[in-house]
Design an enzyme around this catalytic site. Structure first.
Site, PDB file in Angstrom:
ATOM      1  N   HIS A 225     -36.504 -55.871  83.177  1.00 58.80           N
ATOM      2  CA  HIS A 225     -37.046 -55.526  81.858  1.00 58.80           C
ATOM      3  C   HIS A 225     -38.546 -55.792  81.950  1.00 58.80           C
ATOM      4  CE1 HIS A 225     -36.811 -55.252  77.315  1.00 58.80           C
ATOM      5  NE2 HIS A 225     -38.048 -55.689  77.534  1.00 58.80           N
TER       6      HIS A 225
ATOM      7  N   HIS B  77     -25.376 -51.294  77.413  1.00 54.80           N
ATOM      8  CA  HIS B  77     -24.910 -52.471  76.689  1.00 54.80           C
ATOM      9  C   HIS B  77     -23.565 -52.144  76.042  1.00 54.80           C
ATOM     10  CE1 HIS B  77     -28.827 -54.597  76.950  1.00 54.80           C
ATOM     11  NE2 HIS B  77     -29.306 -53.366  76.913  1.00 54.80           N
ATOM     12  N   LEU B  78     -22.539 -52.929  76.375  1.00 56.73           N
ATOM     13  CA  LEU B  78     -21.219 -52.731  75.795  1.00 56.73           C
ATOM     14  C   LEU B  78     -20.831 -53.821  74.799  1.00 56.73           C
ATOM     15  CD1 LEU B  78     -18.977 -51.497  78.761  1.00 56.73           C
ATOM     16  CD2 LEU B  78     -19.775 -50.188  76.796  1.00 56.73           C
ATOM     17  N   ARG B  79     -21.608 -54.918  74.739  1.00 56.12           N
ATOM     18  CA  ARG B  79     -21.272 -56.051  73.891  1.00 56.12           C
ATOM     19  C   ARG B  79     -19.909 -56.627  74.288  1.00 56.12           C
ATOM     20  NH1 ARG B  79     -26.486 -55.847  73.211  1.00 56.12           N
ATOM     21  NH2 ARG B  79     -27.234 -54.508  71.517  1.00 56.12           N
TER      22      ARG B  79
ATOM     23  N   LYS C 253     -30.060 -58.976  86.696  1.00 57.97           N
ATOM     24  CA  LYS C 253     -30.987 -58.527  85.663  1.00 57.97           C
ATOM     25  C   LYS C 253     -32.023 -59.593  85.343  1.00 57.97           C
ATOM     26  CE  LYS C 253     -32.735 -55.936  82.414  1.00 57.97           C
ATOM     27  NZ  LYS C 253     -32.030 -55.186  81.367  1.00 57.97           N
TER      28      LYS C 253
ATOM     29  N   ALA D 260     -33.399 -54.777  67.731  1.00 54.18           N
ATOM     30  CA  ALA D 260     -33.934 -53.722  68.587  1.00 54.18           C
ATOM     31  C   ALA D 260     -32.798 -53.067  69.357  1.00 54.18           C
ATOM     32  CB  ALA D 260     -34.956 -54.297  69.559  1.00 54.18           C
TER      33      ALA D 260
ATOM     34  N   HIS E 105     -35.783 -48.722  81.876  1.00 52.47           N
ATOM     35  CA  HIS E 105     -36.269 -48.091  80.640  1.00 52.47           C
ATOM     36  C   HIS E 105     -37.796 -48.037  80.560  1.00 52.47           C
ATOM     37  CE1 HIS E 105     -36.536 -52.284  79.542  1.00 52.47           C
ATOM     38  NE2 HIS E 105     -35.298 -52.389  79.113  1.00 52.47           N
TER      39      HIS E 105
ATOM     40  N   ASP F 198     -29.731 -47.260  78.146  1.00 51.44           N
ATOM     41  CA  ASP F 198     -30.033 -48.479  77.393  1.00 51.44           C
ATOM     42  C   ASP F 198     -29.370 -48.419  76.018  1.00 51.44           C
ATOM     43  OD1 ASP F 198     -31.052 -51.021  76.909  1.00 51.44           O
ATOM     44  OD2 ASP F 198     -32.985 -50.291  76.195  1.00 51.44           O
TER      45      ASP F 198
ATOM     46  N   LEU G 125     -36.589 -51.903  72.150  1.00 55.34           N
ATOM     47  CA  LEU G 125     -37.530 -52.585  73.039  1.00 55.34           C
ATOM     48  C   LEU G 125     -37.191 -52.216  74.473  1.00 55.34           C
ATOM     49  CD1 LEU G 125     -37.789 -56.132  71.385  1.00 55.34           C
ATOM     50  CD2 LEU G 125     -39.554 -54.349  71.466  1.00 55.34           C
TER      51      LEU G 125
ATOM     52  N   HIS H 296     -27.763 -48.088  82.930  1.00 58.16           N
ATOM     53  CA  HIS H 296     -28.242 -49.171  82.048  1.00 58.16           C
ATOM     54  C   HIS H 296     -27.500 -49.054  80.725  1.00 58.16           C
ATOM     55  CE1 HIS H 296     -31.844 -51.669  80.433  1.00 58.16           C
ATOM     56  NE2 HIS H 296     -30.779 -51.845  79.653  1.00 58.16           N
TER      57      HIS H 296
ATOM     58  N   ASN I  20     -26.433 -59.508  78.910  1.00 55.04           N
ATOM     59  CA  ASN I  20     -27.050 -60.344  77.871  1.00 55.04           C
ATOM     60  C   ASN I  20     -26.120 -60.557  76.683  1.00 55.04           C
ATOM     61  OD1 ASN I  20     -27.420 -57.572  77.253  1.00 55.04           O
ATOM     62  ND2 ASN I  20     -29.174 -58.022  75.935  1.00 55.04           N
TER      63      ASN I  20
END
Length: 357
Positions: A147, A21-23, A109, A274, A185, A258, A230, A19, A47
């Site tokens: 989520h 996030h790399l943007r 997701k 968050a 998470h 995460d 979050l 899990h 996302n």
């Protein structure tokens, strides 16, 4: 896994992050090397703005990640990004099939609309509007990554995961008993016990911050925005339940950081973002959490085996070595034209990564 008699070093099969996030853009270029230094693979969250809702978008995003890796001097054989799609009310079943057939998209997701960062395009009625997509996922054997929080404003923010189990997770899994689900998470005793005891193909990821800290960390000496994520940190009783689950050896629980980078000025803001950034020092954080309860021998299963086994992927062949030595977490890191603050900045951990190969 090999551990010295004095537990002064730890060598384990190279882990994966299930899990992450790399943007995108400059932010992606700033953070991708931190993950690739430790992990062989990572499930990449979709996302973005706009969200990654189609296979074509996922493959294009992967190309941008590959370009960022090359720019950082990281070879394609070192790190493999595993792509995902963002489920919406309008995701068609044939898009799920297309994603599966691509060989590059590994999961879908679920963000309940409004649950977290960039979730406005998320699902408003899971069983009512997404049934065809869920059926396709079940047939393909692709996991649904959840989520797990309700977004009803009448539900206390600390109770949203527990209510989600009753209102959403249980009906979902009754309707689609063969669907592989990852409860991402998890943060509560209720979430951990549900995953431990439920029938069928279900698993959960656990973050380092939820293993190491309870909600007091957010308010220690004032409001500390870099501990705000979050789902939010919970009471100590929930943290202990997560530690018990992670260190139990149960293959349903595995590593998912995460890690979520945000510019410092957007965290230290009137309405701060968050997310905790842990990609820099993820394995040091996890080793600290496991070692605190005398369960360092359980880390390899949690970090290296349970995730690929659930996803039906081969285990990695490389290794990663941690050593018992002080590691001081930097106060901040470069992040494009600004900076970001890693989780627990300025604190000293008792483990540090020595080598990965």
């Amino acid at each position: 896994m090999s551990v010295s008699a004095a537990v002064s070093s730890l060598t384990l099969v190279r882990p994966d992050d299930w899990h992450l996030h790399l943007r995108d853009g400059a932010a992606l270029e700033a953070v991708v090397a931190d993950t690739a230094r430790q992990f062989a693979r990572a499930i990449i969250m979709p996302n973005l703005k706009p969200p990654v809702t189609t296979t074509a978008q996922a493959l294009a995003y992967r190309e941008r990640i590959d370009a960022a890796l090359r720019k950082a001097g990281i070879g394609a054989d070192v790190f493999n990004p595993l792509m995902t799609l963002y489920l919406t009310d309008n995701t068609p079943a044939d898009e799920i099939v297309r994603a599966h057939e691509s060989g590059q998209v590994y999961a879908v997701k679920l963000y309940p609309a409004g649950a977290t960062t960039n979730s406005d395009a998320g699902v408003t009625d899971l069983l009512g509007k997404c049934a065809a997509a869920l059926q396709a996922l079940e047939r393909c054997g692709m996991p649904l990554l959840v989520h797990g929080e309700v977004t009803d404003p009448g539900i206390d923010v600390f109770d949203r995961e527990a209510v989600f189990v009753e209102r959403v997770m249980q009906p979902l899994r009754r309707a689609f008993p063969g669907l592989k689900v990852v409860f991402e998470h998890i943060t509560t005793k209720e979430g951990a016990h549900y995953v431990r005891d439920a029938d069928g193909p279900i698993a959960a990821t656990i973050t380092p911050q939820h293993l190491l800290y309870n909600r007091n960390a957010i308010f220690l000496g004032g409001v500390r925005p870099h501990w705000y994520c979050l789902p939010i940190l919970k009471r100590e009783t929930h943290r202990l339940a997560l530690v018990e689950a992670a260190t139990s050896g149960n293959p349903r629980f595995f590593l998912g950081t995460d890690s979520a980078p945000h510019a410092r000025h957007l965290k230290e803001h009137a309405c701060g973002c968050a997310g905790c950034y842990s990609a820099l020092h993820a394995m040091e954080l996890y080793a600290t959490a496991f070692d605190m309860v005398g369960a360092i021998d359980k880390l390899e299963g949690f970090a290296s085996f349970h995730g690929p086994d659930f996803y039906g992927l081969p285990r990695n062949t490389g290794t990663l070595t941690l050593e018992r030595a002080e590691y001081e977490i930097p106060q901040e890191l470069p992040f494009g034209e600004t900076s970001l603050v890693p989780l627990a900045a300025g604190e000293t951990l008792p483990w540090r990564m020595a080598v990965a190969g």
